[in-house]
Design a protein around this motif. Structure first.
Motif, mmCIF file in Angstrom:
data_model
loop_
_atom_site.group_PDB
_atom_site.id
_atom_site.type_symbol
_atom_site.label_atom_id
_atom_site.label_comp_id
_atom_site.label_asym_id
_atom_site.label_seq_id
_atom_site.Cartn_x
_atom_site.Cartn_y
_atom_site.Cartn_z
ATOM 1 N N GLY A 112 35.598 33.643 36.324
ATOM 2 C CA GLY A 112 34.337 33.779 37.026
ATOM 3 C C GLY A 112 34.418 34.410 38.397
ATOM 4 N N VAL A 113 35.579 34.916 38.764
ATOM 5 C CA VAL A 113 35.790 35.506 40.089
ATOM 6 C C VAL A 113 36.224 36.962 39.925
ATOM 7 N N ILE A 114 35.626 37.861 40.694
ATOM 8 C CA ILE A 114 36.079 39.252 40.696
ATOM 9 C C ILE A 114 37.402 39.330 41.455
ATOM 10 N N GLN A 115 38.431 39.791 40.750
ATOM 11 C CA GLN A 115 39.759 39.880 41.350
ATOM 12 C C GLN A 115 39.952 41.184 42.136
ATOM 13 N N GLN A 116 39.381 42.272 41.619
ATOM 14 C CA GLN A 116 39.540 43.571 42.287
ATOM 15 C C GLN A 116 38.516 44.543 41.727
ATOM 16 N N ILE A 117 38.062 45.450 42.571
ATOM 17 C CA ILE A 117 37.115 46.503 42.206
ATOM 18 C C ILE A 117 37.718 47.843 42.603
ATOM 19 N N GLY A 118 37.610 48.837 41.735
ATOM 20 C CA GLY A 118 38.100 50.159 42.087
ATOM 21 C C GLY A 118 38.118 51.071 40.884
ATOM 22 N N MET A 174 35.665 49.963 37.932
ATOM 23 C CA MET A 174 35.611 48.724 37.163
ATOM 24 C C MET A 174 35.841 47.537 38.076
ATOM 25 N N ALA A 175 35.397 46.379 37.587
ATOM 26 C CA ALA A 175 35.687 45.107 38.235
ATOM 27 C C ALA A 175 36.500 44.275 37.261
ATOM 28 N N VAL A 176 37.645 43.774 37.706
ATOM 29 C CA VAL A 176 38.468 42.892 36.888
ATOM 30 C C VAL A 176 38.097 41.454 37.232
ATOM 31 N N LEU A 177 37.702 40.679 36.200
ATOM 32 C CA LEU A 177 37.288 39.300 36.409
ATOM 33 C C LEU A 177 38.282 38.330 35.783
ATOM 34 N N ASP A 178 38.414 37.172 36.408
ATOM 35 C CA ASP A 178 39.177 36.065 35.845
ATOM 36 C C ASP A 178 38.571 34.765 36.338
ATOM 37 N N ASP A 185 47.588 51.463 39.995
ATOM 38 C CA ASP A 185 48.634 51.824 40.959
ATOM 39 C C ASP A 185 48.797 50.804 42.076
ATOM 40 N N THR A 186 47.692 50.161 42.493
ATOM 41 C CA THR A 186 47.760 49.250 43.638
ATOM 42 C C THR A 186 47.033 47.943 43.338
ATOM 43 N N PRO A 187 47.522 47.165 42.374
ATOM 44 C CA PRO A 187 46.890 45.870 42.092
ATOM 45 C C PRO A 187 47.034 44.940 43.299
ATOM 46 N N VAL A 188 45.997 44.125 43.520
ATOM 47 C CA VAL A 188 46.031 43.233 44.685
ATOM 48 C C VAL A 188 46.710 41.907 44.383
ATOM 49 N N ASN A 189 46.885 41.571 43.102
ATOM 50 C CA ASN A 189 47.567 40.330 42.760
ATOM 51 C C ASN A 189 48.242 40.473 41.396
ATOM 52 N N LEU A 190 48.968 39.439 41.009
ATOM 53 C CA LEU A 190 49.733 39.508 39.769
ATOM 54 C C LEU A 190 48.843 39.493 38.539
ATOM 55 N N PHE A 191 47.676 38.850 38.615
ATOM 56 C CA PHE A 191 46.777 38.860 37.469
ATOM 57 C C PHE A 191 46.337 40.287 37.151
ATOM 58 N N VAL A 192 45.884 41.027 38.150
ATOM 59 C CA VAL A 192 45.443 42.407 37.930
ATOM 60 C C VAL A 192 46.607 43.262 37.459
ATOM 61 N N ALA A 193 47.774 43.072 38.067
ATOM 62 C CA ALA A 193 48.950 43.860 37.688
ATOM 63 C C ALA A 193 49.300 43.660 36.220
ATOM 64 N N ASN A 194 49.252 42.414 35.755
ATOM 65 C CA ASN A 194 49.615 42.119 34.370
ATOM 66 C C ASN A 194 48.522 42.492 33.384
ATOM 67 N N PHE A 195 47.251 42.438 33.824
ATOM 68 C CA PHE A 195 46.158 42.715 32.895
ATOM 69 C C PHE A 195 45.970 44.206 32.675
ATOM 70 N N LEU A 196 46.269 45.029 33.684
ATOM 71 C CA LEU A 196 46.132 46.475 33.542
ATOM 72 C C LEU A 196 47.493 47.112 33.304
ATOM 73 N N GLY A 197 47.828 47.257 32.047
ATOM 74 C CA GLY A 197 49.066 47.921 31.705
ATOM 75 C C GLY A 197 50.249 46.977 31.725
ATOM 76 N N THR A 198 51.413 47.519 31.388
ATOM 77 C CA THR A 198 52.645 46.740 31.372
ATOM 78 C C THR A 198 53.211 46.675 32.789
ATOM 79 N N ALA A 199 53.545 45.469 33.233
ATOM 80 C CA ALA A 199 54.055 45.288 34.585
ATOM 81 C C ALA A 199 55.359 44.515 34.546
ATOM 82 N N ASN A 200 56.352 45.017 35.268
ATOM 83 C CA ASN A 200 57.584 44.276 35.500
ATOM 84 C C ASN A 200 57.457 43.578 36.844
#
Length: 353
Positions: A214-220, A208-212, A227-242
């Motif tokens: 108009g920009v692709i934030q991460q692909i994988g 998948m590609a996570v977009l925010d 497990d390995t989000p590259v930034n806080l947006f991806v971390a918070n958007f995929l699942g619950t993140a502390n």
């Protein structure tokens, strides 16, 4: 998987509506036969990107290649893609059979050939017995299957799905996403699935590609992004993140993360500097005594979720969500009690944005 299936290559795609840029420098390769998802919140550009591949809307700058052929200047009907819309877009005055065969009729196919192809498409989605019904006599799930049959009957090279499950109730969405994946695997079509629902993307997509904005934030793969989000947006958007803010301090080969309140967690690596640490609810457990890699805290709230107990714990200047497996007869932590959280630092991820 056949090597004859087309892949999709998107290179430096930009698209603006007036002064508003909705796609910004999108670069993406989708493999032949892959089930790929565009995931993001409303307004992230995911549907706009899908429509650009289909040929709907303004022409973007950059290149969109399907099977090696640049289609950015081609009209939709010359791209050999099939698209299923959120609304299903069935003709209300046509029967199920007529709806499914409409695209073939528009292509001037011989009437004798249309019948068997429509029958095969209806059998594929399990609705042969409803061929003579009208769309208003079908349930939402049945209408979605008919929309799929109408799309695949014309034998597209690429299948595009624009939030096709959003109009269904929760239980039917679960059933239909399984059927979508089974159908895609059976046909072997290169498929793109647009959704804002992380569970839908996680359970169907090969990648998948996570977009925010108009920009692709991460692909994988779903697992990689979780497990390995590259930034806080991806971390918070995929699942619950502390999220704990602080800094990584280096001590020779060793490293530790020091929170803003002074708590320290040992790390297996990472460069020095300011950042945040991402901890999933299952990356921590409540313990009775302080020790290495523990945080002091107080239980603010408790929820029984059946297989798990979810605790909200105030610690290190923030509220942490902690999930623990439920075992029959165990004693639960009381609201207001002082606790310690042991952090599995091997699963922690350091991000800087």
């Amino acid at each position: 998987m056949s090597n004859q299936l087309p892949g999709i290559e998107i290179s430096n795609v930009h698209l603006s509506f007036g002064d508003t840029e909705v796609l910004t420098g999108v670069n993406l390769d989708i493999k032949p036969g892959e089930f790929f998802a565009f995931l993001g919140p409303s307004g992230s550009g995911k549907s706009t990107l899908l429509r650009s591949i289909a040929g709907f809307g303004p022409r973007p700058s950059g290149s969109i290649r399907i099977g090696g052929r640049d289609v950015v200047d081609l009209p939709p009907w010359k791209r050999n893609v099939g698209m299923v819309f959120q609304s299903y877009a069935l003709w209300p005055h046509m029967s199920v059979r007529e709806n499914v065969g409409f695209g073939l009729k528009e292509r001037k196919m011989n009437t004798a050939e249309i019948g068997p192809k429509v029958d095969a498409a209806l059998e594929l989605v399990g609705l042969t017995h409803l061929a003579d019904r009208m769309p208003n006599q079908l349930s939402g799930g049945q209408q979605q299957r008919i929309a799929l049959a109408r799309t695949v009957v014309v034998e597209p090279e690429v299948l595009l799905l624009d939030e096709p499950l959003s109009n269904l109730d929760a239980s039917l969405r679960v059933q239909m996403r399984r059927e979508l994946l089974a159908l895609q695997r059976k046909l072997g079509l290169t498929t793109i699935f647009v959704t804002h629902d992380q569970e839908e993307a996680n359970t169907t997509a090969d990648r998948m590609a996570v977009l925010d904005k108009g920009v692709i934030q991460q692909i994988g793969t779903p697992q990689d992004l979780y497990d390995t989000p590259v930034n806080l947006f991806v971390a918070n958007f995929l699942g619950t993140a502390n999220i704990l803010e602080g800094a990584v301090e280096k001590q020779g080969e060793a490293a530790r993360f020091v929170t803003k309140t002074g708590d320290a967690l040992n790390l297996t690596g990472g460069g020095a500097g300011q950042g945040s640490i991402v901890l999933r609810p299952q990356n921590m457990r409540i313990v009775d005594q302080a020790g290495a890699d523990t945080l002091r805290g107080k239980v603010l709230h408790r929820e029984f979720l059946g297989s798990q107990i979810r605790y909200i714990v105030q610690t290190s200047g923030t509220e942490m969500i902690v999930d623990q497996f439920h075992h029959a007869g165990e004693t639960w932590r009381e609201t207001g009690s002082d606790v310690h959280l042991h952090v599995n630092t091997e699963d922690a991820v350091i991000v800087t944005a």
